[in-house]
Scaffold this active site. Structure first.
Site, PDB file in Angstrom:
ATOM      1  N   ASP A 118      -0.961   0.158   0.189  1.00 41.78           N
ATOM      2  CA  ASP A 118      -0.591  -0.961  -0.676  1.00 41.78           C
ATOM      3  C   ASP A 118      -1.829  -1.794  -0.980  1.00 41.78           C
ATOM      4  O   ASP A 118      -2.824  -1.748  -0.250  1.00 41.78           O
ATOM      5  CB  ASP A 118       0.477  -1.843  -0.016  1.00 41.78           C
ATOM      6  CG  ASP A 118       0.916  -2.962  -0.945  1.00 41.78           C
ATOM      7  OD1 ASP A 118       1.246  -2.666  -2.109  1.00 41.78           O
ATOM      8  OD2 ASP A 118       0.908  -4.139  -0.533  1.00 41.78           O
ATOM      9  N   SER A 119      -1.729  -2.600  -2.019  1.00 42.44           N
ATOM     10  CA  SER A 119      -2.840  -3.493  -2.362  1.00 42.44           C
ATOM     11  C   SER A 119      -3.038  -4.554  -1.276  1.00 42.44           C
ATOM     12  O   SER A 119      -4.083  -5.180  -1.204  1.00 42.44           O
ATOM     13  CB  SER A 119      -2.558  -4.169  -3.706  1.00 42.44           C
ATOM     14  OG  SER A 119      -1.307  -4.827  -3.667  1.00 42.44           O
ATOM     15  N   CYS A 138       8.306  -4.605  -7.388  1.00 41.07           N
ATOM     16  CA  CYS A 138       7.102  -5.139  -6.740  1.00 41.07           C
ATOM     17  C   CYS A 138       7.375  -5.226  -5.244  1.00 41.07           C
ATOM     18  O   CYS A 138       8.483  -5.574  -4.829  1.00 41.07           O
ATOM     19  CB  CYS A 138       6.787  -6.520  -7.301  1.00 41.07           C
ATOM     20  SG  CYS A 138       5.436  -7.353  -6.446  1.00 41.07           S
ATOM     21  N   CYS A 149       2.646   0.304  -3.425  1.00 38.97           N
ATOM     22  CA  CYS A 149       2.340  -0.704  -4.440  1.00 38.97           C
ATOM     23  C   CYS A 149       2.882  -0.258  -5.805  1.00 38.97           C
ATOM     24  O   CYS A 149       2.520   0.807  -6.303  1.00 38.97           O
ATOM     25  CB  CYS A 149       0.817  -0.872  -4.505  1.00 38.97           C
ATOM     26  SG  CYS A 149       0.271  -2.017  -5.750  1.00 38.97           S
ATOM     27  N   GLU A 200       4.371 -14.844  -0.236  1.00 43.23           N
ATOM     28  CA  GLU A 200       3.277 -14.929   0.743  1.00 43.23           C
ATOM     29  C   GLU A 200       3.197 -16.301   1.405  1.00 43.23           C
ATOM     30  O   GLU A 200       2.639 -16.434   2.489  1.00 43.23           O
ATOM     31  CB  GLU A 200       1.946 -14.547   0.082  1.00 43.23           C
ATOM     32  CG  GLU A 200       1.957 -13.092  -0.363  1.00 43.23           C
ATOM     33  CD  GLU A 200       0.592 -12.447  -0.436  1.00 43.23           C
ATOM     34  OE1 GLU A 200      -0.408 -13.144  -0.291  1.00 43.23           O
ATOM     35  OE2 GLU A 200       0.559 -11.207  -0.646  1.00 43.23           O
ATOM     36  N   HIS A 245       6.699  -7.309  -3.075  1.00 48.08           N
ATOM     37  CA  HIS A 245       7.048  -8.614  -2.497  1.00 48.08           C
ATOM     38  C   HIS A 245       8.478  -9.054  -2.803  1.00 48.08           C
ATOM     39  O   HIS A 245       9.027  -9.905  -2.111  1.00 48.08           O
ATOM     40  CB  HIS A 245       6.097  -9.692  -3.026  1.00 48.08           C
ATOM     41  CG  HIS A 245       4.709  -9.594  -2.487  1.00 48.08           C
ATOM     42  ND1 HIS A 245       3.947  -8.452  -2.624  1.00 48.08           N
ATOM     43  CD2 HIS A 245       3.946 -10.483  -1.811  1.00 48.08           C
ATOM     44  CE1 HIS A 245       2.759  -8.659  -2.058  1.00 48.08           C
ATOM     45  NE2 HIS A 245       2.730  -9.876  -1.563  1.00 48.08           N
TER      46      HIS A 245
HETATM   47  N1  DGL Z   1       1.692  -4.685  -4.269  1.00 43.41           N
HETATM   48  C1  DGL Z   1       1.775  -5.225  -5.608  1.00 43.41           C
HETATM   49  C2  DGL Z   1       2.919  -4.518  -6.355  1.00 43.41           C
HETATM   50  O1  DGL Z   1       3.853  -4.008  -5.759  1.00 43.41           O
HETATM   51  C3  DGL Z   1       1.988  -6.727  -5.577  1.00 43.41           C
HETATM   52  C4  DGL Z   1       0.760  -7.492  -5.141  1.00 43.41           C
HETATM   53  C5  DGL Z   1      -0.418  -7.274  -6.051  1.00 43.41           C
HETATM   54  O2  DGL Z   1      -0.410  -7.782  -7.209  1.00 43.41           O
HETATM   55  O3  DGL Z   1      -1.334  -6.573  -5.659  1.00 43.41           O
HETATM   56  O4  DGL Z   1       2.891  -4.457  -7.551  1.00 43.41           O
END
Ligand code: DGL
Length: 262
Positions: free
Chosen positions: A10-11, A184, A73, A152, A186
């Site tokens: 993930d990012s 997403c 991600c 977050e 989150h």
């Molecule tokens: N992990 C990213 C997503 O699911 C969200 C956070 C980011 O913008 O890196 O798109």
């Protein structure tokens, strides 16, 4: 039986929502998680940058000898997955396909809404995937950039959350979709207030769906492990923030994420 670990990328920390579902479904699998915390967020970056960062992250997981990779991600799944599948021979799955499949099953009125980061929505990845299966479905999309910082900050309910949800989702609510995809990592944290606001709409959590897809894939390829369950965490920036947020996303403590330069 294959004891090699599953890689989850993930990012940042959000992919722990996917890890949580994978460990529930596949408790005997070792998992290596990499969160690119030095370069998060990806959600407002260009396609080329997202492909570059994601590829570097995948190369790191490959050095850890993983047997498959889950791109948790949504932004990377939307913009980089196709190139990754061409470049690498091991199984790599993203979160788009499984979320779409579930939404198509759930929506009874041929209307699906998708919410995600700016880059995910601009990529039209969800529309393309939906159209592959059913051209008659109307798709409504909305980027909700403030949902990531809300999650977050641990702001998961209350007036600010309700006002933000209304600001982004009012138009979608008016269209009365049969299902809404949380596109997403989150957004599952905000599932309850989103569900309350959209009253009656099916909320599709990609994290659950991709875990089911991963299990099916390992079963089909006879790659399941019979024992294990270890988790190793790697991040690209100092780990304190990651450890703190992990409690929120994973609902438990994690120990010693290691810092790596990918
Ligand atoms: N992990 C990213 C997503 O699911 C969200 C956070 C980011 O913008 O890196 O798109």
């Amino acid at each position: 039986m294959d004891k090699r670990p599953i890689g989850i990328f993930d990012s940042g920390v959000g992919g722990l929502t996917v890890l949580r579902q994978v460990e529930k479904l596949l408790p005997k699998e070792d998992i290596i998680y990499f969160g690119d915390t030095a370069r998060v967020p990806y959600g407002n970056k260009s396609r080329d940058t997202i492909i570059k960062f994601t590829t570097q992250s995948i190369l790191f997981l490959l050095r850890k000898k993983v047997k498959m990779i889950i791109i948790a991600c949504n932004t990377s799944s939307s913009l980089a997955l196709d190139s990754l599948k061409i470049a690498f021979s091991l199984p790599i799955i993203g979160v788009i396909e499984s979320g779409v499949r579930k939404a198509l099953e759930s929506s009874t009125n041929n209307k699906i809404a998708v919410i995600g980061t700016k880059s995910t929505i601009l990529s039209r990845s969800y529309q393309k995937e939906i159209r592959k299966v059913n051209k008659n479905v109307k798709v409504y999309v909305q980027s909700c950039p403030l949902f990531v910082p809300l999650a977050e900050e641990g702001l998961l309910r209350g007036k600010i959350v309700e006002a933000t949800i209304k600001m982004y989702l009012k138009k979608i609510k008016d269209k009365k979709p049969g299902a809404v995809i949380l596109g997403c990592t989150h957004y599952p944290l905000l599932k309850k207030p989103i569900a309350d606001y959209l009253a009656g709409v099916d909320i599709i959590d990609s994290a659950q769906q991709v875990a089911l897809q991963a299990k099916a894939l390992l079963q089909n390829k006879s790659l399941l492990s019979q024992r294990g369950g270890n988790k190793e965490f790697y991040v690209s920036d100092e780990p304190a923030g990651f450890i703190k947020l992990a409690k929120l996303f994973l609902k438990r403590e994690i120990s010693g994420p290691k810092v790596v330069n990918v």
